[in-house]
Enzyme design. Structure first.
Site, PDB file in Angstrom:
ATOM      1  N   ILE A   1       0.870  -1.167   0.000  1.00 34.51           N
ATOM      2  CA  ILE A   1       0.000   0.000   0.000  1.00 34.51           C
ATOM      3  C   ILE A   1       0.913   1.224   0.000  1.00 34.51           C
ATOM      4  O   ILE A   1       2.078   1.148   0.395  1.00 34.51           O
ATOM      5  CB  ILE A   1      -0.987   0.034   1.189  1.00 34.51           C
ATOM      6  CG1 ILE A   1      -0.252  -0.080   2.523  1.00 34.51           C
ATOM      7  CG2 ILE A   1      -2.023  -1.065   1.056  1.00 34.51           C
ATOM      8  CD1 ILE A   1      -1.190  -0.011   3.731  1.00 34.51           C
ATOM      9  N   ASP A   2       0.400   2.342  -0.473  1.00 35.36           N
ATOM     10  CA  ASP A   2       1.213   3.534  -0.626  1.00 35.36           C
ATOM     11  C   ASP A   2       1.708   4.056   0.720  1.00 35.36           C
ATOM     12  O   ASP A   2       1.116   3.781   1.769  1.00 35.36           O
ATOM     13  CB  ASP A   2       0.412   4.637  -1.325  1.00 35.36           C
ATOM     14  CG  ASP A   2      -0.048   4.236  -2.716  1.00 35.36           C
ATOM     15  OD1 ASP A   2       0.671   3.466  -3.374  1.00 35.36           O
ATOM     16  OD2 ASP A   2      -1.141   4.691  -3.122  1.00 35.36           O
ATOM     17  N   LYS A   3       2.760   4.845   0.669  1.00 31.06           N
ATOM     18  CA  LYS A   3       3.357   5.427   1.871  1.00 31.06           C
ATOM     19  C   LYS A   3       2.316   6.121   2.744  1.00 31.06           C
ATOM     20  O   LYS A   3       2.268   5.906   3.963  1.00 31.06           O
ATOM     21  CB  LYS A   3       4.444   6.431   1.467  1.00 31.06           C
ATOM     22  CG  LYS A   3       5.012   7.248   2.626  1.00 31.06           C
ATOM     23  CD  LYS A   3       5.986   8.305   2.122  1.00 31.06           C
ATOM     24  CE  LYS A   3       6.460   9.184   3.271  1.00 31.06           C
ATOM     25  NZ  LYS A   3       7.399  10.248   2.797  1.00 31.06           N
TER      26      LYS A   3
END
Length: 311
Positions: free
Chosen positions: A138-140
């Site tokens: 998942i994105d930062k």
């Protein structure tokens, strides 16, 4: 060392030179582009290019990238919120702001560094030394649940479930604007944005099918609180699909409006539910992570009418 020669296209007219450079090479950050300018590695029409110079259509930009630094993931003692762990896998609740694995610009303090310390190196080797154990990402600035594999058999079993879309994944998000429908499905292919390698876009070229189901939970003056279920899992899928509807996620620095939302340091998106079949025990496991503070605080402000925003 690798040298690039690029001609400024009409759509890039007026961009800052550092922004323009960062969009030419995948993995080159804006700060990295600024460093190139400061080290006199960039020539604009034959002259040294300052980072804040505004590029013009037809101009020739030459720049040289240094040889890449070999990354290595090392154990770091970083606290983890672990919801489940056994000899084969673990489920963690990643906080907003934490990068999943080392990459240029983020060589340390990642989830992988923390996992290597916690698991004492016992992680699957399928994705190599930089992404050991990482089955999905998942994105930062997206918070929430991730399953991590400790051995290759478990990794392969989880990957197969992701590939056939049998994993249960539910997200909660706040999006700009008011949805007309109470629920809907976006079935539009996603691929890399040719004009900006950091972004994805809706495209039929070099893309993969992407399907997102959403339900509106609550509407506010200028925002909507939604529940999102993924059928596929493409890079930036929810962010791109919601933006394609005219409802980019609140706080999204890539796909949202240029003016950010006060109180948010990234997209308001939380991976809340993760369900799968354990590859070894064959037991169905399902986990839920409550909304983190940044998300619940933002919702509270919306309820109180303290937040305004539009697109």
């Amino acid at each position: 060392m690798e040298e690039y020669i690029v001609t400024v296209a009409p759509e890039d007219e007026g961009k800052r030179l550092d922004v323009f450079l960062s969009q030419q090479v995948e993995g080159l950050s804006r700060s990295g582009a600024q460093q190139l300018c400061e080290e006199n590695q960039v020539r604009y029409n034959g002259l040294t290019g300052a980072k804040n110079l505004r590029v013009r259509q037809g101009a020739e930009v030459c720049f040289t990238l240094p040889d890449p630094v070999v990354l290595d993931a090392v154990p770091e003692e970083i606290p983890l919120e672990i919801l489940y762990e056994d000899p084969h896998l673990l489920v963690v609740n990643k906080p907003q702001g934490m990068v999943v694995h080392p990459a240029p610009g983020n060589p340390s303090h990642t989830l992988v560094n923390a996992l290597l310390y916690h698991c004492q190196g016992q992680l699957s080797s399928i994705n190599g030394v930089i992404r050991p154990g990482i089955v999905h990402r998942i994105d930062k600035d997206t918070s929430g649940l991730l399953v991590v594999a400790k051995d290759d058999i478990t990794h392969e079993g989880l990957t197969a479930q992701f590939s056939c879309h049998s994993i249960d994944r539910v997200y909660y998000a706040v999006a700009h604007g008011i949805f007309k429908e109470d629920e809907g499905t976006v079935d539009r292919p996603i691929g890399r944005n040719p004009a900006d390698r950091k972004k994805m876009c809706i495209t039929e070229k070099n893309s993969r099918r992407a399907v997102t189901h959403y339900t509106v939970l609550e509407r506010f003056a200028r925002f909507s609180y939604i529940r999102v279920q993924l059928e596929t899992g493409r890079t930036h899928q929810i962010r791109v699909h919601m933006a394609s509807l005219g409802h980019p996620l609140a706080g999204d620095p890539l796909y949202g409006p240029a003016k950010g939302v006060k109180g948010l340091n990234g997209q308001c998106l939380h991976a809340a539910v993760l369900g799968f079949i354990h590859p070894v025990t064959k037991e169905h496991l399902c986990f839920e992570a409550p909304l983190p503070d940044y998300f619940s605080d933002f919702l509270e402000k919306l309820h109180k009418g303290e937040i305004n925003g539009s697109i």
